[in-house]
Design an enzyme around this catalytic site. Sequence first.
Site, PDB file in Angstrom:
ATOM      1  CG  ASP A   1     -41.631   0.686 -26.800  1.00 45.50           C
ATOM      2  OD1 ASP A   1     -42.717   0.162 -27.484  1.00 45.50           O
ATOM      3  OD2 ASP A   1     -40.383   0.337 -27.415  1.00 45.50           O
TER       4      ASP A   1
ATOM      5  CE  LYS B   1     -47.767   4.172 -28.045  1.00 49.90           C
ATOM      6  NZ  LYS B   1     -46.538   4.035 -27.691  1.00 49.90           N
TER       7      LYS B   1
ATOM      8  CB  THR C   1     -40.103  -2.915 -36.637  1.00 46.01           C
ATOM      9  OG1 THR C   1     -40.980  -2.219 -37.691  1.00 46.01           O
ATOM     10  CG2 THR C   1     -39.997  -1.934 -35.650  1.00 46.01           C
TER      11      THR C   1
ATOM     12  CD  GLN D   1     -45.671   3.563 -34.486  1.00 43.50           C
ATOM     13  OE1 GLN D   1     -46.355   4.061 -35.047  1.00 43.50           O
ATOM     14  NE2 GLN D   1     -45.597   2.187 -34.091  1.00 43.50           N
TER      15      GLN D   1
ATOM     16  NE  ARG E   1     -35.201  -3.593 -33.139  1.00 44.57           N
ATOM     17  CZ  ARG E   1     -35.287  -2.647 -33.824  1.00 44.57           C
ATOM     18  NH1 ARG E   1     -34.119  -2.111 -34.477  1.00 44.57           N
ATOM     19  NH2 ARG E   1     -36.528  -1.928 -33.985  1.00 44.57           N
ATOM     20  N   PRO E   2     -32.771  -5.225 -27.540  1.00 41.95           N
ATOM     21  CG  PRO E   2     -30.465  -5.171 -26.961  1.00 41.95           C
ATOM     22  CD  PRO E   2     -31.533  -5.542 -27.904  1.00 41.95           C
TER      23      PRO E   2
ATOM     24  CG  LEU F   1     -42.929   6.230  -9.412  1.00 41.94           C
ATOM     25  CD1 LEU F   1     -42.317   7.771 -10.067  1.00 41.94           C
ATOM     26  CD2 LEU F   1     -43.994   6.892  -8.511  1.00 41.94           C
ATOM     27  CG  ASP F   2     -43.034  -0.090 -11.242  1.00 36.60           C
ATOM     28  OD1 ASP F   2     -43.606   0.686 -12.186  1.00 36.60           O
ATOM     29  OD2 ASP F   2     -42.779  -1.245 -11.655  1.00 36.60           O
TER      30      ASP F   2
ATOM     31  CG  ASN G   1     -44.573   0.379 -36.924  1.00 38.35           C
ATOM     32  OD1 ASN G   1     -46.007   0.134 -36.482  1.00 38.35           O
ATOM     33  ND2 ASN G   1     -44.069   1.639 -37.260  1.00 38.35           N
ATOM     34  CB  ALA G   2     -47.484  -0.549 -32.679  1.00 40.18           C
ATOM     35  N   GLY G   3     -46.025  -2.199 -30.524  1.00 41.52           N
ATOM     36  CA  GLY G   3     -46.117  -3.558 -29.654  1.00 41.52           C
ATOM     37  C   GLY G   3     -46.718  -2.988 -28.511  1.00 41.52           C
ATOM     38  CG  HIS G   4     -49.728  -0.648 -28.383  1.00 45.39           C
ATOM     39  ND1 HIS G   4     -50.780  -0.088 -28.702  1.00 45.39           N
ATOM     40  CD2 HIS G   4     -48.592  -0.100 -28.727  1.00 45.39           C
ATOM     41  CE1 HIS G   4     -50.136   0.897 -29.480  1.00 45.39           C
ATOM     42  NE2 HIS G   4     -48.649   0.979 -29.526  1.00 45.39           N
TER      43      HIS G   4
ATOM     44  CB  THR H   1     -42.009   5.497 -37.451  1.00 46.87           C
ATOM     45  OG1 THR H   1     -42.779   4.233 -38.064  1.00 46.87           O
ATOM     46  CG2 THR H   1     -43.162   6.451 -36.750  1.00 46.87           C
TER      47      THR H   1
HETATM   48  P1  GDP Z   1     -46.722   0.660 -25.456  1.00 47.58           P
HETATM   49  O1  GDP Z   1     -45.935   0.357 -27.009  1.00 47.58           O
HETATM   50  O2  GDP Z   1     -46.520   2.339 -25.277  1.00 47.58           O
HETATM   51  O3  GDP Z   1     -48.053   0.259 -25.394  1.00 47.58           O
HETATM   52  O4  GDP Z   1     -45.698   0.136 -24.359  1.00 47.58           O
HETATM   53  P2  GDP Z   1     -44.963  -1.200 -24.318  1.00 47.58           P
HETATM   54  O5  GDP Z   1     -46.137  -2.327 -24.240  1.00 47.58           O
HETATM   55  O6  GDP Z   1     -44.372  -1.498 -25.793  1.00 47.58           O
HETATM   56  O7  GDP Z   1     -43.881  -1.149 -23.190  1.00 47.58           O
HETATM   57  C1  GDP Z   1     -44.253  -0.853 -21.821  1.00 47.58           C
HETATM   58  C2  GDP Z   1     -44.016  -2.024 -21.041  1.00 47.58           C
HETATM   59  O8  GDP Z   1     -44.075  -1.478 -19.729  1.00 47.58           O
HETATM   60  C3  GDP Z   1     -45.059  -3.171 -20.971  1.00 47.58           C
HETATM   61  O9  GDP Z   1     -43.935  -4.402 -20.759  1.00 47.58           O
HETATM   62  C4  GDP Z   1     -45.791  -3.087 -19.934  1.00 47.58           C
HETATM   63  O10 GDP Z   1     -46.374  -4.310 -19.440  1.00 47.58           O
HETATM   64  C5  GDP Z   1     -45.031  -2.378 -18.977  1.00 47.58           C
HETATM   65  N1  GDP Z   1     -45.748  -1.475 -18.160  1.00 47.58           N
HETATM   66  C6  GDP Z   1     -46.528  -0.637 -18.296  1.00 47.58           C
HETATM   67  N2  GDP Z   1     -46.662   0.342 -17.198  1.00 47.58           N
HETATM   68  C7  GDP Z   1     -45.886  -0.095 -16.319  1.00 47.58           C
HETATM   69  C8  GDP Z   1     -45.685   0.471 -14.923  1.00 47.58           C
HETATM   70  O11 GDP Z   1     -46.101   1.331 -14.443  1.00 47.58           O
HETATM   71  N3  GDP Z   1     -44.724  -0.348 -14.349  1.00 47.58           N
HETATM   72  C9  GDP Z   1     -44.018  -1.567 -14.925  1.00 47.58           C
HETATM   73  N4  GDP Z   1     -43.042  -2.098 -14.305  1.00 47.58           N
HETATM   74  N5  GDP Z   1     -44.359  -1.781 -16.102  1.00 47.58           N
HETATM   75  C10 GDP Z   1     -45.080  -1.103 -16.778  1.00 47.58           C
HETATM   76  P1  IMO Z   2     -45.058   1.443 -30.063  1.00 46.29           P
HETATM   77  O1  IMO Z   2     -46.753   1.697 -30.516  1.00 46.29           O
HETATM   78  C1  IMO Z   2     -40.712   1.940 -30.086  1.00 46.29           C
HETATM   79  C2  IMO Z   2     -38.994   2.520 -34.008  1.00 46.29           C
HETATM   80  C3  IMO Z   2     -38.117   1.482 -34.648  1.00 46.29           C
HETATM   81  C4  IMO Z   2     -37.107   2.495 -35.317  1.00 46.29           C
HETATM   82  C5  IMO Z   2     -38.102   3.480 -36.220  1.00 46.29           C
HETATM   83  C6  IMO Z   2     -38.389   3.180 -37.550  1.00 46.29           C
HETATM   84  O2  IMO Z   2     -44.983   0.109 -29.570  1.00 46.29           O
HETATM   85  O3  IMO Z   2     -44.903   2.545 -29.104  1.00 46.29           O
HETATM   86  P2  IMO Z   2     -40.404   1.554 -38.516  1.00 46.29           P
HETATM   87  O4  IMO Z   2     -40.368  -0.053 -38.649  1.00 46.29           O
HETATM   88  O5  IMO Z   2     -41.244   2.422 -37.792  1.00 46.29           O
HETATM   89  O6  IMO Z   2     -40.029   1.989 -39.811  1.00 46.29           O
HETATM   90  O7  IMO Z   2     -38.979   1.716 -37.721  1.00 46.29           O
HETATM   91  O8  IMO Z   2     -39.136   3.524 -35.082  1.00 46.29           O
HETATM   92  N1  IMO Z   2     -40.276   2.068 -33.672  1.00 46.29           N
HETATM   93  C7  IMO Z   2     -40.604   2.057 -32.382  1.00 46.29           C
HETATM   94  N2  IMO Z   2     -40.193   2.190 -31.161  1.00 46.29           N
HETATM   95  N3  IMO Z   2     -42.043   1.633 -30.166  1.00 46.29           N
HETATM   96  C8  IMO Z   2     -42.616   1.614 -31.277  1.00 46.29           C
HETATM   97  O9  IMO Z   2     -44.167   1.619 -31.238  1.00 46.29           O
HETATM   98  C9  IMO Z   2     -42.083   1.723 -32.386  1.00 46.29           C
HETATM   99  N4  IMO Z   2     -42.648   1.670 -33.844  1.00 46.29           N
HETATM  100  C10 IMO Z   2     -41.447   1.777 -34.320  1.00 46.29           C
HETATM  101  O10 IMO Z   2     -37.462   0.735 -33.657  1.00 46.29           O
HETATM  102  O11 IMO Z   2     -36.163   2.985 -34.690  1.00 46.29           O
HETATM  103 MG    MG Z   3     -44.421  -0.951 -27.431  1.00 46.99          MG
END
Ligand code: GDP
Ligand code: IMO
Ligand code: MG
Length: 427
Positions: free
Chosen positions: A13, A16, A128, A223, A302-303, A331-332, A38-41, A238
């Site tokens: 998270d 990416k 997840t 991840q 999840r938080p 950074l913001d 499991n990923a969420g981008h 993971t």
């Molecule tokens: P990823 O899994 O690495 O692709 O990251 P996620 O999408 O799960 O989580 C990153 C969160 O930060 C998302 O809600 C993005 O929209 C947000 N985000 C990314 N870059 C920035 C940033 O520079 N500032 C803020 N405020 N949010 C950002």
């Molecule tokens: P992105 O690509 C954050 C964490 C889960 C758990 C552990 C194992 O969005 O960065 P799994 O379901 O993979 O067997 O769970 O890995 N986890 C992540 N945490 N970002 C992710 O992906 C994750 N993918 C798995 O929360 O702790």
């Molecule tokens: Mg993510």
Amino acid sequence: MPTMAIIGGQWGDEGKGKIVDLMAEKAKVVARFSGGSNAGHTVIHKGQEFGLHLIPSGIFYPQVTCVIGNGVVIDPALLLKEIDLLNQRGVSTANLVISDRAHLVMPYHILLDGLEEEARGGSAIGTTRKGIGPVFADKVARLGIRAGDLLENDAFYSRLQTVLPHKNKILTLIYGVPPLSTEDICSQYLAYGERLAPYIRDTESIVQEALARGEWVLLEGAQGTMLDPEFGTYPYVTSGTPTVAGACTGLGISPTQITSILGIYKVYTTRVGSGPLPTELCDETGDQIRELAHEFGTTTGRPRRCGWFDGVVGRYSARVNGFTTVALTRLDILDSLPKIKVCIGYEVEGKFLQYPPANAATLEKCKPIYEDMAGWQKPTSHLRHFQDLPAEAQAYVNRLEKIISSPIALISVGPSREQVIVIKPLI
Ligand code: GDP
Ligand code: IMO
Ligand code: MG
């Protein structure tokens, strides 16, 4: 043209999705090489937020071929849902291709993920529950079923007939739950197969041919390094390979073909799920960061646990991945804090550590050693040049660069594509 791998430097998270989307403007291929749903981008496209789980973050550019590589594990039901959702929102998936070698998440993987977590009780990993651990385990145990198998009905049926009795024994005899039916799974999966067939093919050739033409190829990690089964906080990890090594095995390319490795770090730390997190803030500051940043999981809601930037982790993941450049995100989020701390080392049993110990129990005992830094208490989201950042923010970025020992090329100051400060050209 470069082949750039984009890798999470912490516990996932890191942002990416945003950085891949930003870089994809110049790309011809964006290829996911590991993880699964499991990923969420998150990508903001035309003012709308998209949460991608399996589909590469280059999907918003019509000139980009988006590859789901052999290293990704695919839940076909979730993939079809993602395709449909994108199409309904006006995003074409015509340029999507799926490796015929990618392993499929089967219904028993999802069931077993939940059952295994419950059996772990207090030492649950906090997965997840998308079946990720069980599907990767079957891949190496040679019990897997792959996307290419969906293209041949008879072969799929006979493969399932070999594998399912073994899985049913585990379900019934160990966990006491009812067995699954070969016929039911077969009809469900062959229907998925019919819909996915136009996307399934060999994908190594697509990536290799793009490289041979000298095209700009992005390798999208999922991840983060601290979730890697080799180098992460084992067993709280993971099961795919989030480090750059996974790009080679997960797509069929050589390490020598990767010309740059961009590490993504948030300027603070988050983690979803269980396991050690030395700089975690279980106090008001942690709550403040979580609220300011809406740190709730993209996949599970999840938080996320929040804490200060962990320089030990930063240094370590730069080392094991060989980051050639770094992007800092969010950074913001720190804009309003009067004081910021940075962890520069750990203290455990009278010793000073610069790199994390292998053992999760020892890591739990590590006390972070902090340096205090002044906050800037000014907005940064609207800024586009490094020299316009408040002096304290510049000092913070410079300090992180020194700790990570890799040049910082980008700073993200908001979720949108244009909210970025480019310090060094990446190409
Ligand atoms: P990823 O899994 O690495 O692709 O990251 P996620 O999408 O799960 O989580 C990153 C969160 O930060 C998302 O809600 C993005 O929209 C947000 N985000 C990314 N870059 C920035 C940033 O520079 N500032 C803020 N405020 N949010 C950002
Ligand atoms: P992105 O690509 C954050 C964490 C889960 C758990 C552990 C194992 O969005 O960065 P799994 O379901 O993979 O067997 O769970 O890995 N986890 C992540 N945490 N970002 C992710 O992906 C994750 N993918 C798995 O929360 O702790
Ligand atoms: Mg993510």
